[in-house]
Design an enzyme around this catalytic site. Sequence first.
Site, PDB file in Angstrom:
ATOM      1  N   GLU A 113      69.572  29.218 -41.359  1.00  0.00           N
ATOM      2  CA  GLU A 113      70.822  29.455 -41.109  1.00  0.00           C
ATOM      3  C   GLU A 113      71.135  31.222 -40.666  1.00  0.00           C
ATOM      4  O   GLU A 113      70.206  31.946 -40.826  1.00  0.00           O
ATOM      5  CB  GLU A 113      71.560  29.479 -42.636  1.00  0.00           C
ATOM      6  N   CYS A 126      73.136  38.430 -38.582  1.00  0.00           N
ATOM      7  CA  CYS A 126      72.178  38.223 -39.916  1.00  0.00           C
ATOM      8  C   CYS A 126      71.152  37.027 -39.621  1.00  0.00           C
ATOM      9  O   CYS A 126      71.653  35.819 -39.630  1.00  0.00           O
ATOM     10  CB  CYS A 126      73.421  38.360 -40.934  1.00  0.00           C
ATOM     11  N   CYS A 133      64.111  29.748 -49.840  1.00  0.00           N
ATOM     12  CA  CYS A 133      63.480  31.120 -50.435  1.00  0.00           C
ATOM     13  C   CYS A 133      62.739  30.756 -51.441  1.00  0.00           C
ATOM     14  O   CYS A 133      63.127  29.777 -52.540  1.00  0.00           O
ATOM     15  CB  CYS A 133      64.824  32.143 -50.769  1.00  0.00           C
ATOM     16  N   CYS A 137      66.600  34.454 -57.394  1.00  0.00           N
ATOM     17  CA  CYS A 137      67.640  35.132 -57.907  1.00  0.00           C
ATOM     18  C   CYS A 137      68.962  34.503 -58.222  1.00  0.00           C
ATOM     19  O   CYS A 137      69.317  33.323 -57.542  1.00  0.00           O
ATOM     20  CB  CYS A 137      68.270  35.974 -56.583  1.00  0.00           C
ATOM     21  N   CYS A 140      72.326  33.689 -56.191  1.00  0.00           N
ATOM     22  CA  CYS A 140      72.076  33.317 -54.966  1.00  0.00           C
ATOM     23  C   CYS A 140      71.946  31.942 -54.579  1.00  0.00           C
ATOM     24  O   CYS A 140      71.115  30.946 -55.244  1.00  0.00           O
ATOM     25  CB  CYS A 140      70.996  34.022 -54.292  1.00  0.00           C
ATOM     26  N   CYS A 365      77.336  36.904 -48.177  1.00  0.00           N
ATOM     27  CA  CYS A 365      76.207  37.174 -48.917  1.00  0.00           C
ATOM     28  C   CYS A 365      76.176  36.241 -50.023  1.00  0.00           C
ATOM     29  O   CYS A 365      77.014  36.128 -50.897  1.00  0.00           O
ATOM     30  CB  CYS A 365      76.144  38.575 -49.442  1.00  0.00           C
TER      31      CYS A 365
END
Length: 383
Positions: A113, A126, A133, A137, A140, A365
């Site tokens: 992405e 970005c 990942c 977190c 997220c 984000c």
Amino acid sequence: MTAMNSANVRLTVPYAKIEIMSEKLHITAYSQSELADLVTGIGEPKYRAKQIFKGLHERRLRDFEEMTDLPKAFREKLELAATASTLSVESRYVSEDGTRRFLMKTHDNFPVETVFIPTENRDTICFSSQSGCPLKCDFCLTAKLGLLRNLTAGEIVEQVIIVLNDVYGVGRETPHGTNLVAMGAGEPFMNFENLIKALGIMSEEEGLFIVPNRVTVSTVGIVPKIYEFAALDKRPHLAISLSAPNDELRSRLMPVNKRWNIDELMTAAKAFERSLRRGERFTFEYVLLGGVNDSDAHALELADLLNKYELNRVKINLIPHNAAEQLDYHPPEPEQVDRFKAILESRGVSAYVRRPRGRDIYAACGQLAAKETPNLMQLASVN
Ligand code: SF4
């Protein structure tokens, strides 16, 4: 580019770590000097390296056929042995605020992405450093994917080329330059070598020419890599995602804190501060989660923390959380965001609120992988 029959193609590969994709060399991962070794290794003059590099990075061509300054026979040879085009764009969304979000796919079907964020004075891309990942977190969405794989240096570079071509057209100059942030999916410092290699290629003057000063790398706090990053000769800016002022809360929100706690992180941050250039600052990012880490007491504790470690050349980016259905968090009240900022400032800490961009297309984000996650998982599961 079509799949090749590699039986008759032989190229000497001068670097063990150069990427080989589907039996083709992924040439976007070559620096200009590596390309020089490659072309001279197959009996071609050295200046061909410059022609190829400029074609790939300055003109942003993704097909050797279009590099008409190269002899046809050489283009055909390249076509058989190498590829500049390993990512494909699966979907593309454009926000009402102009932000563009790209869902790409690697040659082996992993999701990538990338987000383009236009502003009045500069554009920012970005990019992702990993597919998925490994860190978890809690606020997220990318974390839900787990780590699918590290992206290669060539895939990192290709993301930027694809986005620039989409926004400006192939080879067209960007009107006011481009900034890069390594804040997409993944933890950049867990793919350190490929990240640094890609940034080196993108900084070359005869290519994209995005110098380290226009790049920010964001980490959740892989402490040994912060020291390594600080020691780099030409390094980009650093942002550290903090999001809690104490170990108890941070370990809950960001399990990486159990490996490197706040004291270790702040000690590394202090060491990094010593490496700053004249006039440079670094950033702590603080995702504000309504009712979780956004109280007045948290703001006071955060200011005390920074003051305790005498971190003076730092600013705090406050990022109001972007709500997504799959997460149990909600955005902070706008008045509380203002109070939080004011408390930090009253204690001598510079604080800024980051305006969310691309919320409507899940590009903000913590939202990557929010939309079409089933589709992404499907891509990932092909392997
Ligand atoms: S916030 Fe960054 S490091 Fe944490 S899970 Fe999401 S992508 Fe990974």
